[in-house]
Write a protein that holds these residues in place. Structure first.
Motif, PDB file in Angstrom:
ATOM      1  N   ASP A 168      -5.072  -2.803 -10.430  1.00 52.62           N
ATOM      2  CA  ASP A 168      -4.419  -2.568  -9.146  1.00 52.62           C
ATOM      3  C   ASP A 168      -5.096  -3.477  -8.114  1.00 52.62           C
ATOM      4  O   ASP A 168      -6.318  -3.543  -8.065  1.00 52.62           O
ATOM      5  CB  ASP A 168      -4.643  -1.085  -8.807  1.00 52.62           C
ATOM      6  N   ASP A 176      11.809  10.723  -7.596  1.00 52.51           N
ATOM      7  CA  ASP A 176      11.965  12.157  -7.303  1.00 52.51           C
ATOM      8  C   ASP A 176      12.411  12.363  -5.854  1.00 52.51           C
ATOM      9  O   ASP A 176      12.926  13.423  -5.493  1.00 52.51           O
ATOM     10  CB  ASP A 176      10.649  12.913  -7.592  1.00 52.51           C
ATOM     11  N   ASN A 186       9.287   3.179  -7.822  1.00 53.90           N
ATOM     12  CA  ASN A 186       8.584   4.461  -7.998  1.00 53.90           C
ATOM     13  C   ASN A 186       9.109   5.515  -7.014  1.00 53.90           C
ATOM     14  O   ASN A 186       9.847   5.208  -6.091  1.00 53.90           O
ATOM     15  CB  ASN A 186       7.072   4.256  -7.810  1.00 53.90           C
ATOM     16  N   LYS A 187       8.733   6.744  -7.249  1.00 57.33           N
ATOM     17  CA  LYS A 187       9.053   7.915  -6.408  1.00 57.33           C
ATOM     18  C   LYS A 187      10.549   8.238  -6.444  1.00 57.33           C
ATOM     19  O   LYS A 187      11.126   8.615  -5.417  1.00 57.33           O
ATOM     20  CB  LYS A 187       8.570   7.724  -4.955  1.00 57.33           C
ATOM     21  N   SER A 242       9.198   8.040 -11.793  1.00 56.80           N
ATOM     22  CA  SER A 242       8.491   8.946 -10.905  1.00 56.80           C
ATOM     23  C   SER A 242       7.147   9.248 -11.554  1.00 56.80           C
ATOM     24  O   SER A 242       7.096   9.879 -12.605  1.00 56.80           O
ATOM     25  CB  SER A 242       9.269  10.246 -10.695  1.00 56.80           C
ATOM     26  N   VAL A 243       6.108   8.753 -10.919  1.00 54.06           N
ATOM     27  CA  VAL A 243       4.765   9.049 -11.429  1.00 54.06           C
ATOM     28  C   VAL A 243       4.515  10.548 -11.285  1.00 54.06           C
ATOM     29  O   VAL A 243       3.937  11.186 -12.164  1.00 54.06           O
ATOM     30  CB  VAL A 243       3.705   8.238 -10.664  1.00 54.06           C
ATOM     31  N   PRO A 270      -1.547  14.466  -5.625  1.00 55.58           N
ATOM     32  CA  PRO A 270      -0.495  14.362  -4.610  1.00 55.58           C
ATOM     33  C   PRO A 270      -0.969  13.873  -3.247  1.00 55.58           C
ATOM     34  O   PRO A 270      -0.169  13.392  -2.449  1.00 55.58           O
ATOM     35  CB  PRO A 270       0.061  15.784  -4.509  1.00 55.58           C
ATOM     36  N   GLY A 286       0.832  -1.203   0.000  1.00 57.36           N
ATOM     37  CA  GLY A 286       0.000   0.000   0.000  1.00 57.36           C
ATOM     38  C   GLY A 286       0.869   1.257   0.000  1.00 57.36           C
ATOM     39  O   GLY A 286       1.893   1.292   0.672  1.00 57.36           O
ATOM     40  N   GLY A 287       0.472   2.231  -0.791  1.00 61.58           N
ATOM     41  CA  GLY A 287       1.149   3.521  -0.776  1.00 61.58           C
ATOM     42  C   GLY A 287       2.347   3.650  -1.704  1.00 61.58           C
ATOM     43  O   GLY A 287       2.970   4.707  -1.773  1.00 61.58           O
ATOM     44  N   LYS A 295      -7.071   6.818  -0.097  1.00 64.75           N
ATOM     45  CA  LYS A 295      -7.354   5.457  -0.519  1.00 64.75           C
ATOM     46  C   LYS A 295      -8.674   5.355  -1.290  1.00 64.75           C
ATOM     47  O   LYS A 295      -8.788   4.641  -2.277  1.00 64.75           O
ATOM     48  CB  LYS A 295      -7.384   4.562   0.726  1.00 64.75           C
TER      49      LYS A 295
HETATM   50  P1  GDP Z   1      -1.149   2.707  -3.816  1.00 62.64           P
HETATM   51  O1  GDP Z   1      -1.676   2.490  -2.435  1.00 62.64           O
HETATM   52  O2  GDP Z   1       0.009   1.802  -4.127  1.00 62.64           O
HETATM   53  O3  GDP Z   1      -2.192   2.663  -4.888  1.00 62.64           O
HETATM   54  O4  GDP Z   1      -0.511   4.187  -3.815  1.00 62.64           O
HETATM   55  P2  GDP Z   1      -1.129   5.557  -4.394  1.00 62.64           P
HETATM   56  O5  GDP Z   1      -1.117   5.539  -5.885  1.00 62.64           O
HETATM   57  O6  GDP Z   1      -2.425   5.825  -3.737  1.00 62.64           O
HETATM   58  O7  GDP Z   1      -0.006   6.603  -3.943  1.00 62.64           O
HETATM   59  C1  GDP Z   1       0.312   6.802  -2.576  1.00 62.64           C
HETATM   60  C2  GDP Z   1       0.861   8.187  -2.389  1.00 62.64           C
HETATM   61  O8  GDP Z   1       2.109   8.311  -3.043  1.00 62.64           O
HETATM   62  C3  GDP Z   1      -0.040   9.301  -2.952  1.00 62.64           C
HETATM   63  O9  GDP Z   1      -0.030  10.384  -2.045  1.00 62.64           O
HETATM   64  C4  GDP Z   1       0.640   9.675  -4.241  1.00 62.64           C
HETATM   65  O10 GDP Z   1       0.399  10.985  -4.614  1.00 62.64           O
HETATM   66  C5  GDP Z   1       2.098   9.449  -3.876  1.00 62.64           C
HETATM   67  N1  GDP Z   1       2.939   9.172  -5.050  1.00 62.64           N
HETATM   68  C6  GDP Z   1       2.676   8.331  -6.062  1.00 62.64           C
HETATM   69  N2  GDP Z   1       3.651   8.351  -6.979  1.00 62.64           N
HETATM   70  C7  GDP Z   1       4.583   9.229  -6.533  1.00 62.64           C
HETATM   71  C8  GDP Z   1       5.841   9.700  -7.035  1.00 62.64           C
HETATM   72  O11 GDP Z   1       6.330   9.334  -8.109  1.00 62.64           O
HETATM   73  N3  GDP Z   1       6.515  10.615  -6.250  1.00 62.64           N
HETATM   74  C9  GDP Z   1       6.018  11.061  -5.066  1.00 62.64           C
HETATM   75  N4  GDP Z   1       6.763  11.946  -4.399  1.00 62.64           N
HETATM   76  N5  GDP Z   1       4.831  10.658  -4.567  1.00 62.64           N
HETATM   77  C10 GDP Z   1       4.128   9.747  -5.287  1.00 62.64           C
END
Ligand code: GDP
Length: 175
Positions: free
Chosen positions: A66, A126, A123-124, A153-154, A34, A16-17, A38
């Motif tokens: 997903d 950045d 991911n992330k 980086s999404v 951003p 998650g996240g 959920k």
């Molecule tokens: P999931 O639970 O795996 O589906 O995760 P989410 O897609 O809901 O993303 C969780 C959090 O991470 C959200 O606040 C997104 O905005 C943030 N997030 C997703 N991708 C990135 C990224 O590439 N960089 C950053 N800094 N935050 C991200």
């Protein structure tokens, strides 16, 4: 020449996240949210991709799934895995636990879908300055599993399209 059409079901797995829902939202809708909520996570969407290979044109509909809300390993439904043709294993640059969980996700995936193309996504990136995961650890896992690694980086829309381009090509090569 007419395009050859395919549908490809792609699973997106990880803790998650890590950004699974964001991957789908970015790739299919070119949107990024951003704030982590959920309840507004995207669990399914589609995107078309055009691939040229060996002189033929292919129109592929990517069906992205997903496992939202099923992030307990023992609880992912069989339905989710059924007829999957490719998979993405995702972890987050700033979540050590999500990296450590990959082995369990991989085991689950291999059990249900042993022979589909798979890719590892960090991911992330950045936030790479805040990472407590060493690049060598990630590279070594990718080599051990013989899975291609994409650092994306999404948020910045960095390198994500290449993941889907690659999976589409591997899928077609196996046809
Ligand atoms: P999931 O639970 O795996 O589906 O995760 P989410 O897609 O809901 O993303 C969780 C959090 O991470 C959200 O606040 C997104 O905005 C943030 N997030 C997703 N991708 C990135 C990224 O590439 N960089 C950053 N800094 N935050 C991200």
């Amino acid at each position: 020449m007419d395009d050859i059409e395919h549908d490809v079901k792609i699973l997106i797995l990880g803790s998650g996240g890590v950004g699974k829902s964001s991957i789908i939202r970015r790739y299919c809708l070119n949107q990024y949210i951003p704030v982590y909520k959920k309840t507004i996570g995207v669990q399914y969407n589609e995107a078309d991709i055009h691939v040229q290979m060996d002189g033929s044109n292919y129109q592929i509909k990517l069906l992205l799934y997903d496992a939202a809300g099923q992030e307990d390993f023992n609880n992912v439904s069989e339905q989710y895995f059924r007829d999957a043709q490719a998979a993405i294993l995702v972890f987050s640059t700033i979540d050590r636990g999500s990296f450590d969980s990959l082995r369990r996700w991989k085991r689950l995936l291999d059990k249900s879908c042993p022979n589909i193309p798979k890719v590892l996504v960090q991911n992330k990136v950045d936030l790479i300055q805040n990472s407590c995961i060493k690049p060598e650890e990630v590279e070594s896992l990718s080599m051990e599993w013989n899975m291609k690694l994409y650092r994306v980086s999404v948020k910045d829309d960095f390198n994500l399209k290449n993941v889907f381009q690659y999976l589409s090509e591997v899928f077609l090569a196996g046809k």
